[in-house]
Design a protein around this motif. Structure first.
Motif, short mmCIF file in Angstrom:
data_model
loop_
_atom_site.label_atom_id
_atom_site.label_comp_id
_atom_site.label_asym_id
_atom_site.label_seq_id
_atom_site.Cartn_x
_atom_site.Cartn_y
_atom_site.Cartn_z
N VAL A 1 0.85 -1.20 0.00
CA VAL A 1 0.00 0.00 0.00
C VAL A 1 0.88 1.25 0.00
O VAL A 1 0.71 2.15 -0.82
N LEU A 2 1.85 1.28 0.93
CA LEU A 2 2.65 2.49 1.09
C LEU A 2 3.56 2.72 -0.11
O LEU A 2 4.01 3.83 -0.35
N GLY A 3 3.84 1.66 -0.87
CA GLY A 3 4.69 1.80 -2.04
C GLY A 3 3.89 2.12 -3.30
O GLY A 3 4.46 2.30 -4.37
N ASP A 4 2.57 2.19 -3.16
CA ASP A 4 1.72 2.42 -4.33
C ASP A 4 1.45 3.92 -4.46
O ASP A 4 0.84 4.52 -3.57
N SER A 5 1.90 4.50 -5.57
CA SER A 5 1.73 5.95 -5.71
C SER A 5 0.25 6.32 -5.75
O SER A 5 -0.14 7.40 -5.34
N ALA A 6 -0.59 5.39 -6.25
CA ALA A 6 -2.03 5.67 -6.31
C ALA A 6 -2.58 5.91 -4.91
O ALA A 6 -3.47 6.74 -4.71
N PHE A 7 -2.03 5.18 -3.93
CA PHE A 7 -2.51 5.37 -2.56
C PHE A 7 -2.22 6.78 -2.05
O PHE A 7 -3.07 7.42 -1.46
N TRP A 8 -1.01 7.25 -2.31
CA TRP A 8 -0.64 8.57 -1.82
C TRP A 8 -1.45 9.67 -2.49
O TRP A 8 -1.85 10.64 -1.85
N LEU A 9 -1.68 9.49 -3.79
CA LEU A 9 -2.52 10.46 -4.50
C LEU A 9 -3.91 10.47 -3.89
O LEU A 9 -4.51 11.53 -3.64
N THR A 10 -4.43 9.25 -3.65
CA THR A 10 -5.76 9.13 -3.09
C THR A 10 -5.82 9.77 -1.71
O THR A 10 -6.78 10.46 -1.37
N LEU A 11 -4.78 9.53 -0.93
CA LEU A 11 -4.74 10.08 0.43
C LEU A 11 -4.78 11.61 0.39
O LEU A 11 -5.58 12.24 1.09
N GLY A 12 -3.96 12.19 -0.48
CA GLY A 12 -3.93 13.65 -0.60
C GLY A 12 -5.29 14.18 -1.00
O GLY A 12 -5.80 15.15 -0.42
N ARG A 13 -5.89 13.52 -1.99
CA ARG A 13 -7.19 13.92 -2.49
C ARG A 13 -8.22 13.86 -1.36
O ARG A 13 -9.01 14.77 -1.15
N SER A 14 -8.19 12.75 -0.62
CA SER A 14 -9.15 12.55 0.46
C SER A 14 -9.01 13.61 1.53
O SER A 14 -10.00 14.16 2.00
N LEU A 15 -7.77 13.88 1.92
CA LEU A 15 -7.53 14.87 2.98
C LEU A 15 -8.02 16.23 2.53
O LEU A 15 -8.72 16.93 3.27
N ALA A 16 -7.66 16.61 1.30
CA ALA A 16 -8.07 17.92 0.80
C ALA A 16 -9.59 18.00 0.77
O ALA A 16 -10.19 18.97 1.26
N PHE A 17 -10.21 16.97 0.22
CA PHE A 17 -11.68 16.96 0.11
C PHE A 17 -12.31 17.06 1.50
O PHE A 17 -13.23 17.83 1.74
N CYS A 18 -11.76 16.27 2.44
CA CYS A 18 -12.31 16.22 3.79
C CYS A 18 -12.18 17.58 4.48
O CYS A 18 -13.14 18.08 5.05
N LEU A 19 -11.00 18.19 4.38
CA LEU A 19 -10.79 19.44 5.09
C LEU A 19 -11.64 20.57 4.49
O LEU A 19 -12.25 21.34 5.22
#
Lengths: 432, 320
Positions: free
Chosen positions: B83-101
């Motif tokens: 998971v942590l090595g998957d760039s898609a996860f990090w993109l998704t995380l950033g997107r999620s955080l931005a959307f959430c905030l």
């Protein structure tokens, strides 16, 4: 309202699926299920939308319940969208599993390989043997055992407005380039002066329609090389097909940017409102076409053309397999119901009511000898399926191919995106 | 549920009210614990088991074959490294955080503003607004999703029609769902629209509890509205604000249904994944339950990290 409940069902499926993921009820033990015929059971059957006609459903229910007093058979209609995750969770436990399920042929290999389905090899002869559609037997088998029997097959044909063709002096296209040219001429002509008019209705989201271009050019979605799968949208053949598609979306179709899957699955709607000169649909869509158009003799159909015009093109091989869940508590009775499904009356209903080519080709004659049936059978005969790879269903539910064609419909970069999609397919198809 | 303990005999009919001044050895009364038992059991079965199961699966190679009965192998930290090595996860995380905030901040701002406005309205108008909000809040999410999709439909939606009518170039037939930015704009409007009413209700309820005399006194002392809001209203309703903010952040971080349904109309699945849909896609669609469980655990950790300060503060205030 129909629309609403469809989404409701979908969402419910998603919610249930998510709940099941969290609670992870993976206790699939393949429990010693009763193969006996004497214990009454309540069979649950999952058929997909638009597969089995009401008449055929009623017949199956009645025949079964008459034959096995005390047992019941309930048919639950399912939606295509989101069905793979739903099956993954439902089939895994004896409590939630339906007994008999219809599987899209593209999804069958996955479920055959993971042990979700009961082995039907023993009753293959009884179900039709050599008369069963070969390509569907292949997709429904794993390590030489048949787990999912051929249910029915169907392929798309092109519907067109005869009056518009006549008015603009157009002939039925013999090659793919001619098809684009014809679509362009109708679109520019716009005989009914409609604001939304499209020469051909071909939404980007309807990737299965777009497969016809790829397959007819000799391209494939993925190919097997030395035992390993490889995405193949970057191949010269596939790229040629995509160039043709984008040409069509530039000049002969305004619908490439449609991304609503509901609109995509009802290509006749735009045709009925005079917003399209052609659409690429199934033979049974004829029944959905407005009566005025049909009565006035304005509707015609032809086979998808080939690149050179020397034969019929190769549309996508649509179709389904039917199987018994390995976790079913009444596999014995389910097998009996399966025999009814493969009996002459039920198989012929596919042809007479649904317009599908039945899984047992012995009964295909029931489709009739009219022009529509001829064109349909010709389309099925030349059709090409998705890769018979164990993980193909996972490629589908990750929407790799769907999203790719949506991007193509929006006229985005075919080379770069094909490379990305190929890499993703390769990864998913070869993962354990 | 069977209770095996036989010590359930009621001893002492009156509750022991002696303070610490009386150093008498007191018998422990088991009744309170027994009364707690059902709740604890329900919590354990309902939340503990799935969590435990999820943690186990996060350390296993668990795919479709295991789902259908094959024994699972221990995977160590494989799933986590994947998971942590998957760039898609990090993109998704950033997107999620931005959307959430963005969603949580806007929801709180609009909600607090709405609540304050509500206190200034005449009674009938206020009741009408509250009823309308209640309806919006109680509307099933799938129904509102459907309505939003119609509103933003590219061929027959009222938004495109209006914008095109106003003379905006290129808005006729504009597809809101096939561009990540506009996709999330529509999703955010929907999410905020659905969560504002709760904030309004909770804030309104607590604002009306503020002592009128305090506000009056401050007015006499020359405080203006903004000062009153900062010095009196906010400190008084702080516990409620904290609670609602925590909830909003948690809810918006794990948003699923809205995105999942809208994705079906977008054709840009990967660019619009948030954590919830990413887990669903890896786990259920992708058939990799191990990696999905690991991702879900990481998601849980992030939620805890994000809300940790608020939770501790909230607990402290609860004690006062």
């Amino acid at each position: 309202m129909k629309e609403l409940s469809r989404r409701g069902l979908l969402g419910l499926g998603g919610a249930l699926g998510a709940a099941a993921l969290l609670s992870a009820c993976g206790e699939a033990s393949g429990s010693a299920s009763s193969d006996s015929l004497s214990t009454p059971a309540k069979l649950r059957v999952w058929f997909m939308k638009d597969s089995v006609s009401d008449k055929a459903q009623a017949w199956l229910k009645q025949e079964f319940e008459n034959k096995f007093q005390g047992s019941t058979l309930t048919i639950e209609q399912q939606e295509w969208d989101g069905i793979v995750p739903k099956l993954q969770t439902a089939l895994a436990s004896p409590e939630s599993t339906p007994d008999i399920i219809e599987l899209g042929n593209t999804q069958a290999p996955t479920f055959c390989a993971v042990g979700a389905l009961a082995d039907l090899s023993g009753m293959k002869e009884e179900l039709g043997g050599a008369n069963l559609t070969k390509s569907l037997v292949e997709l429904g088998s794993f390590e030489n055992k048949m787990y999912a029997a051929p249910f029915y097959a169907g392929s798309r044909i092109v519907f067109y407005r005869k009056d518009m063709f006549q008015q603009l002096g157009l002939a039925i296209p013999k090659t793919i380039d001619e098809l684009t040219a014809v679509a362009t001429k109708i679109q520019t002509g716009n005989p009914e002066k409609n604001a939304h008019f499209s020469g051909m209705f071909l939404p980007g989201i309807s990737s299965q329609s777009a497969f016809a271009w790829v397959f007819s050019n000799g391209g494939r979605l993925a190919v097997q090389k030395d035992g390993k799968w490889e995405g193949s949208l970057s191949s010269p053949e596939s790229q040629k097909a995509i160039a043709q598609l984008q040409e069509l979306w530039k000049t002969g179709s305004t619908t490439g940017t449609i991304t609503d899957s509901t609109i995509g699955s009802q290509p006749y709607t735009a045709f009925n409102t005079g917003e399209a000169g052609m659409f690429f649909g199934f033979n049974f869509h004829l029944k959905k076409i407005k009566k005025e158009l049909l009565d006035a003799g304005k509707v015609g159909y032809f086979n998808f053309p080939s690149p050179k015009g020397d034969s019929v093109g190769n549309p996508f091989a649509g179709g389904s397999n039917v199987a018994i869940s390995n976790n079913s508590k009444a596999r014995g009775l389910a097998k009996e119901a399966l025999k009814l499904i493969f009996s002459k009356p039920f198989q012929e209903f596919f042809a007479t009511e649904g317009g599908w080519v039945p899984g047992n080709l012995n009964y295909a004659a029931a489709l009739g000898r009219d022009e529509l049936s001829k064109v349909t059978i010709e389309a099925v005969r030349n059709s090409v399926g998705t890769p018979a790879a164990k993980n193909w269903a996972l490629v589908e539910s990750a929407k790799v191919v769907d999203d790719f064609f949506v991007a193509m419909g929006a006229l985005k970069d075919p080379v770069g995106l094909a490379k990305t999609a190929d890499a993703k397919m390769t990864e998913i198809l070869n993962s354990k | 549920m069977t209770v095996t303990s036989t010590r359930a005999k009621p001893e002492g009919t009156l509750p022991d009210r002696t303070g610490p001044a009386a150093p008498r050895k007191r018998r422990r009364n088991p009744l309170p614990y027994l009364l707690l038992l059902p709740a604890v059991l329900i919590l354990l079965v309902d939340m503990g088991y799935p969590l435990l199961r999820q943690i186990t699966m996060a350390f296993q190679h668990f795919s479709l074959e295991q789902q259908f009965g094959k024994p699972a192998e221990f995977a160590g930290l494989d799933n986590f490294t994947r998971v942590l090595g998957d760039s898609a996860f990090w993109l998704t995380l950033g997107r999620s955080l931005a959307f959430c905030l963005v969603c949580a901040a806007l929801t709180m701002a609009i909600g607090i503003g709405g609540a304050l406005l509500l206190t200034k309205l005449s009674r009938p108008v206020s009741v009408f607004v509250q009823a309308a909000m209640l309806l919006a809040w109680a509307m099933p999410v799938l129904s509102s999703l459907q309505v939003f999709q119609w509103i933003f439909d590219s061929r027959s939606g009222v938004v495109d029609w209006t914008l095109a009518g106003l003379g905006l170039q290129g808005m006729a037939g504009y597809n809101w769902f096939s561009n990540p930015l506009t996709f999330f704009a529509v999703a955010a409007i929907l999410v905020i629209w659905m969560s504002v009413p709760l904030v309004v209700f909770m804030v309104y309820a607590s604002v009306t509890q503020i002592d009128e005399s305090m506000l009056e006194a401050s007015t006499l002392d020359g405080a203006n509205g903004w000062k009153q809001f900062r010095e009196i209203t906010v400190p008084t309703i702080a516990p409620v604000l904290l609670l609602v903010t925590i909830l909003e952040i948690i809810w918006d971080l794990r948003v699923f249904t809205q995105i999942f349904i809208l994705q079906k109309n977008g054709g840009i699945t990967e660019q619009t994944n948030v954590l919830g849909t990413y887990v669903y896609q890896v786990g259920l669609s992708g058939g990799d339950y191990g990696v999905a469980s690991a991702t879900a655990l990481i998601m849980l950790l992030i939620t805890l990290l994000l809300t940790w300060r608020y939770v501790t503060q909230f607990l402290k205030q609860g004690e006062v």
